[in-house]
Design a protein around this motif. Structure first.
Motif, mmCIF file in Angstrom:
data_model
loop_
_atom_site.group_PDB
_atom_site.id
_atom_site.type_symbol
_atom_site.label_atom_id
_atom_site.label_comp_id
_atom_site.label_asym_id
_atom_site.label_seq_id
_atom_site.Cartn_x
_atom_site.Cartn_y
_atom_site.Cartn_z
ATOM 1 N N SER A 248 0.824 -1.211 0.000
ATOM 2 C CA SER A 248 0.000 0.000 0.000
ATOM 3 C C SER A 248 0.856 1.258 0.000
ATOM 4 N N ASP B 36 -8.895 1.411 -3.605
ATOM 5 C CA ASP B 36 -8.380 0.647 -2.461
ATOM 6 C C ASP B 36 -9.211 -0.625 -2.338
ATOM 7 N N ASP C 162 -8.293 -3.356 -0.861
ATOM 8 C CA ASP C 162 -7.982 -4.124 0.343
ATOM 9 C C ASP C 162 -9.136 -3.932 1.328
ATOM 10 N N PRO D 248 -8.151 -1.452 4.688
ATOM 11 C CA PRO D 248 -7.954 -0.276 3.822
ATOM 12 C C PRO D 248 -6.973 0.725 4.435
ATOM 13 N N SER D 249 -5.948 1.115 3.654
ATOM 14 C CA SER D 249 -4.903 1.994 4.181
ATOM 15 C C SER D 249 -4.895 3.382 3.547
ATOM 16 N N MET D 250 -5.492 3.528 2.384
ATOM 17 C CA MET D 250 -5.357 4.774 1.629
ATOM 18 C C MET D 250 -5.905 6.013 2.348
ATOM 19 N N ILE E 4 -9.418 9.014 -4.980
ATOM 20 C CA ILE E 4 -9.353 7.811 -4.147
ATOM 21 C C ILE E 4 -10.747 7.346 -3.755
ATOM 22 N N SER F 227 -12.225 4.131 -1.214
ATOM 23 C CA SER F 227 -11.831 3.069 -0.292
ATOM 24 C C SER F 227 -13.007 2.712 0.588
ATOM 25 N N ASP G 191 -5.120 -1.166 -5.399
ATOM 26 C CA ASP G 191 -4.355 -1.712 -4.276
ATOM 27 C C ASP G 191 -5.047 -2.982 -3.799
#
Length: 379
Positions: free
Chosen positions: A116, A137, A139, A143-145, A177, A179, A219
């Protein structure tokens, strides 16, 4: 010296294409062979878009003719890629996102290798280069974004596009972005089964107003599971970038990740491998490199698998701090970190250009609804 066409065809019968049982001549991959004195032109048709198979086939043809016919022969291979057409009523077919030119999935076999972080820094570097960029995102469970772009408290707003209500991605540092982290509390765990996660992903992909993008970075979560299948089914992935650390346990999983995307069922081009945490250089000893997790493991893996090596990223404290503070490290102007991410990103762009010049446009992977179920017997 005059080359014999029949002798060349006989030599080419000794080569098989990866993933196919028949030799090149028998399978019809060699469509024509023309000789002009010491020159030979071979027309080759492949049914897979994988770049490493294309390169290997061309190298095998040249080496075989040199070894079995004449070492002085001047060999030219004209390669054409034709996607095999297969109709299946159970196939789940995806569609492209209008306005999005390239979709790059960033994957890793193992968690904790900095996938990430690499994705975030690739995105801001592409934006600095003048490209329009978005991050999906995918994931779902980690989620990291939102944290990495300092937009934890932001929420996508609703906009009307062509009479339909769509989500407008959150924008930070000129990167759009979306996410799942925007729709859950920071302390809330996402406890979903695969189908629910896949449905949420589809909404973020197709119910969003992404606008015009040169690059969409996806991601992916670690591993080779449900989310990965959902993404390759839903979207025509241009190519995949695999992130790994140099250590053996990470490389073993990275190899599985590459294998999944190059498998016959998935068949998505791998643009290359990035080695994260490649080495450590203390600030007081700038000329020293300490290979904490092993030396050039991901680089050697890329060579073994016949995929490009996109570059190594060292362990730098500011990369971690920048991610935690929500300002990707590649934005540190005139720094070593900026230069490293510039180089890696240029390599990703170049491999994307190479892929688009040499291979047909991507399509969403057509996987049957029962694919991956161990109960389904292979015929």
């Amino acid at each position: 010296m005059k080359l014999d066409r029949k002798e060349i065809l006989k030599a080419l019968e000794t080569i098989t294409i990866a993933g196919e049982g028949k030799n090149m001549v028998e399978s019809g991959a060699i469509t024509n062979v023309v000789t002009f004195g010491d020159e030979v032109v071979v027309d080759l048709v492949l049914h897979t878009p994988a770049m490493h198979i294309k390169k290997r086939a061309e190298e095998d043809i040249k080496k075989t003719i040199h070894d079995l016919v004449s070492p002085e022969a001047k060999v030219k291979v004209n390669t054409k890629v034709e996607a095999a057409v297969a109709e299946n009523p159970n196939q789940i077919k995806g569609k492209s996102i209008p306005g999005v030119k390239n979709i790059i999935a960033v994957a890793s076999g193992k968690g904790g290798v900095g996938k990430s972080t690499v994705t975030a820094n690739l995105a801001v570097t592409l934006a600095k280069m003048g490209f329009s960029v978005g991050i999906l995102d995918a994931d779902i469970y980690g989620p990291s974004m939102p944290i990495m772009f300092d937009v934890e408290n932001e929420k996508p707003i609703s906009v009307v596009v062509d009479g339909k209500s769509k989500m407008k991605p959150v924008e930070s540092y000129e990167v759009k972005i979306l996410s799942i982290g925007f729709f859950t509390a920071p302390s809330q765990a996402v406890i979903w089964r695969g189908p629910m996660a896949s449905k949420a992903l589809n909404q973020m992909i197709f119910d969003a107003d992404w606008g015009e993008l040169d690059f969409m970075l996806v991601d992916l979560p670690p591993g080779t599971g449900d989310i990965h299948l959902s993404i390759v089914q839903a979207l025509p992935i241009t190519g995949v970038v695999v992130v790994s650390t140099p250590q053996a346990v990470a490389l073993a999983d990275a190899k599985k990740g590459v294998s999944m995307f190059l498998s016959e069922a998935i068949n998505v081009p791998v643009l290359g491998i990035i080695e994260n945490m490649a080495y450590f250089t203390p600030e007081e000893l700038p000329d020293n490199k300490y290979y904490l997790f092993g030396k050039e493991g991901a680089k050697n893996l890329a060579e073994d698998l016949g995929v490009p090596f996109l570059g190594g990223i060292p362990i730098v404290q500011s990369i971690r701090e920048a991610g935690d503070y929500g300002r990707p490290a590649a934005m540190q102007t005139a720094s070593i970190v900026e230069n490293i991410f510039d180089e890696v990103t240029r390599n990703v762009v170049q491999e994307t250009v190479n892929r688009n010049e040499n291979l047909p446009a991507s399509e969403a992977v057509k996987i049957t609804t029962m694919a991956g179920c161990s109960a389904v017997k292979k015929k």
